[in-house]
Design an enzyme around this catalytic site. Structure first.
Site, PDB file in Angstrom:
ATOM      1  N   ASP A 172       0.885  -1.167   0.000  1.00 29.57           N
ATOM      2  CA  ASP A 172       0.000   0.000   0.000  1.00 29.57           C
ATOM      3  C   ASP A 172       0.921   1.215   0.000  1.00 29.57           C
ATOM      4  OD1 ASP A 172      -1.628   2.154   0.586  1.00 29.57           O
ATOM      5  OD2 ASP A 172      -2.295   1.398   2.542  1.00 29.57           O
TER       6      ASP A 172
ATOM      7  N   LYS B 230       3.165  10.977  -3.738  1.00 28.27           N
ATOM      8  CA  LYS B 230       2.116  10.292  -4.481  1.00 28.27           C
ATOM      9  C   LYS B 230       1.204  11.272  -5.228  1.00 28.27           C
ATOM     10  CE  LYS B 230      -1.633   6.981  -3.520  1.00 28.27           C
ATOM     11  NZ  LYS B 230      -2.189   6.115  -2.465  1.00 28.27           N
TER      12      LYS B 230
ATOM     13  N   GLU C  55      -7.277   0.586  -4.454  1.00 24.49           N
ATOM     14  CA  GLU C  55      -7.255   0.494  -2.988  1.00 24.49           C
ATOM     15  C   GLU C  55      -8.575  -0.046  -2.421  1.00 24.49           C
ATOM     16  OE1 GLU C  55      -5.956   4.429  -1.922  1.00 24.49           O
ATOM     17  OE2 GLU C  55      -3.947   4.055  -2.708  1.00 24.49           O
TER      18      GLU C  55
ATOM     19  N   ASP D 218     -12.633   5.688   2.732  1.00 24.47           N
ATOM     20  CA  ASP D 218     -11.191   5.754   3.019  1.00 24.47           C
ATOM     21  C   ASP D 218     -10.783   7.169   3.403  1.00 24.47           C
ATOM     22  OD1 ASP D 218      -8.425   5.813   3.023  1.00 24.47           O
ATOM     23  OD2 ASP D 218      -8.195   4.735   1.128  1.00 24.47           O
TER      24      ASP D 218
HETATM   25  P1  ADP Z   1      -2.864   7.460   3.840  1.00 23.91           P
HETATM   26  O1  ADP Z   1      -3.760   6.402   3.288  1.00 23.91           O
HETATM   27  O2  ADP Z   1      -3.296   8.832   3.478  1.00 23.91           O
HETATM   28  O3  ADP Z   1      -1.432   7.211   3.548  1.00 23.91           O
HETATM   29  P2  ADP Z   1      -3.379   6.480   6.564  1.00 23.91           P
HETATM   30  O4  ADP Z   1      -4.501   5.609   6.216  1.00 23.91           O
HETATM   31  O5  ADP Z   1      -2.160   5.842   7.106  1.00 23.91           O
HETATM   32  O6  ADP Z   1      -2.988   7.479   5.407  1.00 23.91           O
HETATM   33  O7  ADP Z   1      -3.939   7.547   7.630  1.00 23.91           O
HETATM   34  C1  ADP Z   1      -3.093   8.447   8.257  1.00 23.91           C
HETATM   35  C2  ADP Z   1      -3.920   9.356   9.118  1.00 23.91           C
HETATM   36  O8  ADP Z   1      -4.613   8.592  10.101  1.00 23.91           O
HETATM   37  C3  ADP Z   1      -3.081  10.369   9.862  1.00 23.91           C
HETATM   38  O9  ADP Z   1      -3.708  11.635   9.793  1.00 23.91           O
HETATM   39  C4  ADP Z   1      -3.119   9.850  11.288  1.00 23.91           C
HETATM   40  O10 ADP Z   1      -2.979  10.900  12.230  1.00 23.91           O
HETATM   41  C5  ADP Z   1      -4.499   9.257  11.342  1.00 23.91           C
HETATM   42  N1  ADP Z   1      -4.659   8.290  12.424  1.00 23.91           N
HETATM   43  C6  ADP Z   1      -3.935   7.169  12.678  1.00 23.91           C
HETATM   44  N2  ADP Z   1      -4.372   6.549  13.787  1.00 23.91           N
HETATM   45  C7  ADP Z   1      -5.408   7.291  14.264  1.00 23.91           C
HETATM   46  C8  ADP Z   1      -6.270   7.183  15.395  1.00 23.91           C
HETATM   47  N3  ADP Z   1      -6.146   6.179  16.272  1.00 23.91           N
HETATM   48  N4  ADP Z   1      -7.216   8.145  15.571  1.00 23.91           N
HETATM   49  C9  ADP Z   1      -7.335   9.156  14.703  1.00 23.91           C
HETATM   50  N5  ADP Z   1      -6.560   9.314  13.628  1.00 23.91           N
HETATM   51  C10 ADP Z   1      -5.595   8.402  13.398  1.00 23.91           C
HETATM   52 MG    MG Z   2      -4.405   4.885   2.272  1.00 22.06          MG
END
Ligand code: ADP
Ligand code: MG
Length: 664
Positions: free
Chosen positions: A18, A82, A181, A243
């Site tokens: 991912d 990205k 995704e 998402d």
């Molecule tokens: P992406 O798909 O954009 O790469 P992610 O799915 O990894 O990102 O999401 C990252 C986001 O999720 C960040 O803003 C992070 O702060 C938030 N995040 C991760 N864990 C938590 C949580 N327990 N509660 C709220 N937000 C969270």
């Molecule tokens: Mg993602």
């Protein structure tokens, strides 16, 4: 669990990646199901951030280290590469304002990242992240890795998909398949097939300890498993994948069909906002802190880069804390002012305040969902499943609002930030041809139940129940005034917790204090047609409730299920004895406690002989309860004898209590 023979390293494995805007992950799927491959420090997420050396544009830091210091090195730390991949400088007008590093025009209108005097393509930056993940995979699997399935947003066009392939090539990876995704998320849940369900996914696991206890009335509340046959499933299913990541939001409506030729998945619509995500929530908290710091210490106060970085990191940590707790403490030490006075800013942020702050942001995501439904020509009731993806869906408000819109509890059994990588790995295993033997699931292969006091397992759904299956049973507390109850969910055929597999646990909190045995806790197990287990516990007097979702069948092969079943026959007699002893001990403890209370109250009014007889019977039962090798039949007899001998004592206690009440 024991395993017969350790498998060697896979040959020419296909990993799943991912490649996220904020975080990237790598996973692998074999016969046992998909799993995240961790980095050298046990980390599961790699922040998609690379810091370069300004002078020679060599890589200085990748991942967490680069992310933690991004604000301090704005010009040479590249995040969100990205967003730039496969896009022309003209496409990027809206994005450039958000990026702290310089983006310039390269050949053929392409976007180039400028580090010092050097120009880098976004694909090169993405390749650094892919290489890092490839390294994690090689170290964990113990073999060279050359092939990967990589995921992209459903709306990526051909140029963006090609750029993703190129990034893979630069990292020494052949991208054997690009998967959307949302499709990957559905695959991780085994939602790809309409007729049978592939066992996949990894259940959330936490260490369990026990707390639920004696059944209120096993006869009256016997488990009422009501299974229905499921051979009438539609050949296709429509699902929504929601998402919400760090900086982007997508919602997709998918149709997945299983045909003779294999899986067909169709993206019916996508909607979203490429600048909406968890980062916005962080920014709101930073702005709140800055505003209040200025109000407290003067408008002229300056925030150097290191302070802004600290604000940002603190804001994210606070937000994450509020996903699990109802308030979080914020404290910032701003050093001393000109007169040497300490400046410390402190405040508590409650979840309610936070939810109010992000209300509009969540509203936007809901409106996008409505758009996506409209474009797909679907009504909410056409959507069979809603799958939650992205770290920001851990925010309770987000899950609540999505559930309200679709009138269904969204799927959250798999970690939302891991589910895409897990699905990519499942696709990889299908392509590698190793996933054909995975257990097909129309029945629950193993029994499901919860832990009760003393380490026994109370089974609610028996092995080989046709799914969907549901069962409800009543439980109560074992300790007076117990306000929290832990529900530990287990899978297996054996009678004792230690011999079963822990699937996860949750806590039912805030029960008003009541004497032991009085709370009525109704535990419901529901295994839906996709094999996802939802466990709900409700305390009926206070209406307090809590629940968990689990994919209970992770990575079990047919051989393993057979072995576990055989073991349960082998140990049946011994296990039953152990379970019976636990029940007897629990009963003995409850009864003795009640008797001792009564003795303390009315003991002086009893004739000495009777008192000695009761005390002797209690002592006999205590000996049995403390003896791990006690004979259950003799234990039972002693318990009966004690209970019968105390009937008069109980009557006496009631009489005296009444007398006292009348006297009062
Ligand atoms: P992406 O798909 O954009 O790469 P992610 O799915 O990894 O990102 O999401 C990252 C986001 O999720 C960040 O803003 C992070 O702060 C938030 N995040 C991760 N864990 C938590 C949580 N327990 N509660 C709220 N937000 C969270
Ligand atoms: Mg993602």
């Amino acid at each position: 669990m024991k395993q017969t023979g350790q498998p060697g390293p896979p040959t020419d494995p296909i990993i799943g990646i991912d490649l996220g805007t904020t975080n990237s992950l790598v996973a692998y799927c074999d016969e046992r199901g998909p799993r995240i491959l961790e980095g050298p420090d046990g980390q599961r997420l790699l922040p998609s951030v690379v810091r370069y050396n300004e002078a020679i544009a060599s890589v200085e830091a990748v991942g967490q280290e680069a992310s933690t210091h991004a604000v301090e090195h704005p010009q040479n730390t590249v995040s969100s590469s990205k967003r730039l991949m496969g896009r022309s400088i003209g496409d990027l007008k809206d994005d450039l304002d958000y990026l702290p590093f310089a983006v310039v025009e390269g050949d053929h209108n392409t976007a180039r990242i400028k580090i010092g005097k050097h120009l880098l393509s976004p694909q090169e930056v993405a390749a650094v992240i892919l290489s890092e993940l490839r390294g994690w995979a090689e170290a964990t699997l113990g073999t060279k890795v050359r092939k990967a399935v990589v995921t992209v947003p459903a709306y990526f066009d051909d140029a963006q998909r090609q750029a993703t392939r190129d990034a893979g090539r630069i990292a020494g990876l052949q991208v054997v398949r690009i998967v959307n995704e949302p499709t990957a998320a559905a695959l991780a849940y085994g939602l790809d097939s309409g007729t049978a369900n592939r066992v996949s996914g990894v259940g959330k696991k936490e260490d369990g300890s026990l707390s639920l206890s004696t059944k209120l009335n096993p006869q009256a509340c016997a488990s009422e498993s009501q299974s229905q046959a499921t051979n009438h499933q539609p050949p296709s299913q429509t699902l929504a994948v929601f998402d919400l990541g760090g900086g982007t939001f997508d919602v997709s409506v998918l149709r997945m069909m299983q045909t003779e030729q294999g899986r067909i998945d169709q993206v019916l619509s996508t909607a979203g906002d490429t600048h909406l995500g968890g980062d916005d929530a962080d920014r709101m908290i930073v702005e709140l802190i800055q505003k209040e710091v200025r109000a407290q210490f003067g408008e002229q106060i300056e925030f150097p880069a290191s302070t802004r970085q600290a604000f940002r990191n603190l804001a994210e940590a606070t937000k994450i804390r509020l996903s699990n707790e109802t308030s979080a403490q914020i404290e910032v030490d701003l050093g001393t002012d000109g007169d040497g006075n300490a400046r410390v800013y402190q405040r508590t942020l409650t979840r309610d305040e936070f939810e109010e702050m992000i209300g509009l942001l969540v509203d936007k995501t809901i409106r996008c969902c409505e758009d996506a439904l409209r474009n797909a020509k679907c009504k909410t009731e056409d959507i069979g499943r809603v799958v939650m993806v992205g770290g920001s869906t851990r925010i309770p408000l987000v899950c609540r609002r999505v559930g309200e819109l679709f009138y269904t509890e969204p799927y959250t059994a798999l970690n939302p930030d891991e589910v895409v990588a897990l699905g990519a790995a499942v696709q990889g295993s299908i392509l590698a041809g190793i996933n054909r033997d995975m257990l097909l699931l129309d029945v629950t292969p193993l029994s499901l139940g919860i832990e009760t006091m003393g380490g026994a397992v109370s089974k609610l759904i028996m092995a080989n129940s046709t799914i969907p299956a549901q069962a409800t049973e009543m439980f109560s507390t074992y300790v007076d005034g117990q306000t929290n109850i832990k529900v530990h969910v287990l899978q297996g055929e054996r009678e004792l917790v230690g011999d079963c597999r822990s699937l996860g646990e949750f806590e039912l909190k805030g029960i008003p204090p009541m004497p032991a045995g009085l709370p009525k806790v109704e535990v419901t197990f529901l295994v839906d047609a996709n094999g996802v287990l939802s466990v709900q516990a409700v305390e009926k007097r206070s209406e307090k409730r809590a629940s968990i979702q689990i994919v209970p069948n992770h990575g079990l092969t047919r051989e393993e299920v057979d072995r576990m079943e055989a073991e349960s026959y082998e140990h049946a007699a011994q296990d039953m004895t152990a379970h019976r002893l636990i029940d007897l001990r629990n009963q003995a403890r409850l009864d003795i406690r009640a008797i001792e209370k009564q003795l303390a109250k009315v003991g002086d009014e009893m004739d000495a002989d009777y008192r000695a007889q009761v005390e002797n019977n209690v002592a006999q039962v205590k000996i049995m309860a403390d003896d791990p090798g006690a004979d259950p039949d003799r234990f039972h007899e002693a318990l009966d004898k004690m209970d019968q001998s105390t009937v008069r004592l109980a009557e006496l206690a009631i009489t005296i209590t009444l007398r006292e009440e009348q006297g009062a």
